[in-house]
Design an enzyme around this catalytic site. Structure first.
Site, PDB file in Angstrom:
ATOM      1  N   GLU A 163     -13.613  -1.456   6.718  1.00 41.25           N
ATOM      2  CA  GLU A 163     -12.881  -1.626   7.976  1.00 41.25           C
ATOM      3  C   GLU A 163     -13.656  -1.071   9.179  1.00 41.25           C
ATOM      4  OE1 GLU A 163      -9.259   0.546   6.928  1.00 41.25           O
ATOM      5  OE2 GLU A 163      -9.815   2.095   8.360  1.00 41.25           O
ATOM      6  N   TYR A 165      -3.350  11.811   5.130  1.00 39.68           N
ATOM      7  CA  TYR A 165      -3.556  10.507   5.763  1.00 39.68           C
ATOM      8  C   TYR A 165      -2.471   9.504   5.343  1.00 39.68           C
ATOM      9  CZ  TYR A 165      -4.909   5.771   6.452  1.00 39.68           C
ATOM     10  OH  TYR A 165      -4.858   4.454   6.797  1.00 39.68           O
ATOM     11  N   HIS A 201      -9.257   6.683   2.535  1.00 36.50           N
ATOM     12  CA  HIS A 201      -9.674   6.978   3.910  1.00 36.50           C
ATOM     13  C   HIS A 201     -10.899   7.874   3.991  1.00 36.50           C
ATOM     14  CE1 HIS A 201      -8.560   6.893   8.295  1.00 36.50           C
ATOM     15  NE2 HIS A 201      -8.164   5.706   7.888  1.00 36.50           N
ATOM     16  N   ASP A 218      -5.214   3.758   0.001  1.00 38.34           N
ATOM     17  CA  ASP A 218      -6.331   4.015   0.917  1.00 38.34           C
ATOM     18  C   ASP A 218      -6.738   5.482   0.822  1.00 38.34           C
ATOM     19  OD1 ASP A 218      -8.146   4.105   2.979  1.00 38.34           O
ATOM     20  OD2 ASP A 218      -6.842   3.140   4.460  1.00 38.34           O
ATOM     21  N   GLU A 256      -4.311  -7.406   5.310  1.00 38.00           N
ATOM     22  CA  GLU A 256      -3.443  -6.274   5.660  1.00 38.00           C
ATOM     23  C   GLU A 256      -2.517  -6.672   6.808  1.00 38.00           C
ATOM     24  OE1 GLU A 256      -5.561  -2.865   7.188  1.00 38.00           O
ATOM     25  OE2 GLU A 256      -3.872  -1.520   6.827  1.00 38.00           O
ATOM     26  N   GLU A 281      -9.145   1.838  -1.659  1.00 42.11           N
ATOM     27  CA  GLU A 281      -9.864   1.530  -0.418  1.00 42.11           C
ATOM     28  C   GLU A 281     -10.640   2.734   0.116  1.00 42.11           C
ATOM     29  OE1 GLU A 281      -7.171  -0.047   2.507  1.00 42.11           O
ATOM     30  OE2 GLU A 281      -8.401   0.682   4.161  1.00 42.11           O
ATOM     31  N   ARG A 324       0.867  -1.183   0.000  1.00 43.53           N
ATOM     32  CA  ARG A 324       0.000   0.000   0.000  1.00 43.53           C
ATOM     33  C   ARG A 324       0.896   1.222   0.000  1.00 43.53           C
ATOM     34  NH1 ARG A 324      -3.912   2.290   4.884  1.00 43.53           N
ATOM     35  NH2 ARG A 324      -2.187   3.683   5.300  1.00 43.53           N
TER      36      ARG A 324
END
Ligand code: CS2
Ligand code: MG
Length: 402
Positions: free
Chosen positions: A262, A159, A212, A210, A339, A236, A147
């Site tokens: 998640e 992030y 986020h 990601d 992950e 993601e 990632r």
């Protein structure tokens, strides 16, 4: 086999972990993770005040019935606190069942579907060059899937930029760190990051990213489309997914695979995402979504629609969660990826475990149960310390999604 005691152990070897330990009259015990990052004490109270008194004297082998008791019996269903508490009980009971049978939990689920578990690690840096270098270091460590997150010019505290290469940890002491968000800067920047990484390392490594929860659906569609040339394994959490229908719009605009879940805690959070094939990977995981018993239902639904698992495995999920997740990953037919953010040496010492990393995969041995223990004496040396996750605001001060 009767449950004689159940205790909640809170320890902070660098970050807080909440662990439930269930003991039986046969001397066999089991553990389960109950950590909810930044809201740990709420789960501790839920377990100690409302769950533990219900467990004493019950037959530890009746995992399904105890799950139903805690879910239906509370009257108030779902939610991260309830479901993390149920998960801790569930995993501790699977751990006990495995130990009593002398088998790892994946054997109880139906046996291994694979020999080892593909994982992805986290490469991050302050800018494109640092992030590209970090990707190179992960390739050198043997990772097949990585990632990539990077600092973005004009975005204070983007992030995913960690404070260390291997041990990324976003939570801070006491009050939350305030970060800034700028969608335009990000949307212009992200394709440049992945162009640079593909340019240097070619197409032979899987790349993940990601978002986020930062984008609107149409922005997410644009990002997915602009990343298509770099063939991501997944993008993601492109939007906050309370609105599952919103993912239709993203799907209409991009073939970049999507992973979400998640922060989900129940099959109802992802039923539409899965049954309409709006995602490719479901990230709901053992500790926050009701344990092995509930994840089995989510994975079963996902299998019908060719959606694969990609469990959350950040450092705020303890090794006890990782052990349970890996046993699940070894068995689940529709496995995608796991992950894996390495825990610090202090955390690994508090939670002795049987899994190990080698050449891009996590490997399990035949240790009965989930293959993870807790060293209570060592855990006691690290008392609870209040932590908070960061928050994000737009430049005019508007609260945004961190
Ligand atoms: C993240 C996490 O691992 C991930 O994909 O989204 O780092 C997340 O921010 C933390 O687990 C929050 O507790
Ligand atoms: Mg994430």
């Amino acid at each position: 086999m009767k449950i004689t005691a159940a205790r909640v152990i809170v320890t902070c070897p660098g970050r807080n972990f909440v662990t439930l330990k269930i003991e039986t009259d046969q001397g066999v015990y089991g553990i389960g993770d109950a950590t909810l990052n930044g809201r740990e004490k709420a789960v501790v109270a839920y377990l100690e005040d409302h769950v533990v008194p219900l467990l004493i004297g019950r037959d530890a082998s009746r995992i399904e019935d105890i799950w139903q008791l805690l879910y239906r019996g509370a009257y108030w269903r779902r939610g991260p606190i309830t479901m993390s508490a149920i998960s801790a009980v569930d995993v501790a009971l699977w751990d006990i069942k495995g130990k009593a049978a002398g088998m790892p939990v994946y054997q109880l689920l139906g046996g291994a579907s694979r020999d080892k578990v593909l994982v992805y690690g986290h490469a991050n840096g302050a800018d494109i060059e640092e992030t590209a270098d970090a990707v190179g270091r992960y390739i050198d460590l043997g990772y097949k899937a990585i990632r990539a997150q990077s600092g973005i010019p004009g975005v204070k505290g983007a992030y995913g930029v960690g404070r260390g290469d291997l041990y990324y940890e976003p939570a801070d002491d006491a009050l939350p760190t305030e970060t800034l968000w700028n969608t335009s800067a990000y949307l212009d920047f992200a394709p440049k990051l992945f162009a640079r990484i593909r340019d240097e390392y070619g197409m032979g490594v899987e790349l993940l990213h990601d978002v986020h929860h930062r984008l609107t659906p149409i922005e997410a569609g644009r990002l997915g489309k602009s990343l298509e040339p770099y063939r991501l394994f997944w993008m993601e959490d492109c939007t906050p997914a309370e609105n599952q229908e919103a993912l239709r719009l993203v799907r209409q605009h991009t073939v970049t695979p999507l992973a979400i879940g998640e922060i989900f805690n129940s099959i109802h959070d992802c039923r539409q995402l899965i049954s309409e094939q709006l995602i490719d990977y479901i990230r709901a995981t053992i500790v926050h979504a009701g344990g092995i018993t509930h994840l089995r239902q989510i994975a079963g639904l996902a299998a019908l629609y060719q959606v694969r698992t990609g469990f959350h495995g950040a450092t705020d999920l303890s090794p006890a969660c990782m052990g349970a997740a890996l046993n699940f990953d070894m068995w689940v037919p529709n496995f995608g990826i796991q992950e894996y953010m390495r825990h610090t040496p202090e955390t690994d010492a508090v939670f002795p475990h049987s899994y190990h990393f080698d050449d891009g995969y996590l490997h399990l041995d035949d240790t009965p149960g989930i293959g993870v223990d807790i060293d209570e004496q060592l855990a006691a040396k690290y008392p609870y310390s209040p932590k908070q996750l960061p928050i994000a605001r737009l430049e005019d001060g508007t609260m945004w999604n961190w």
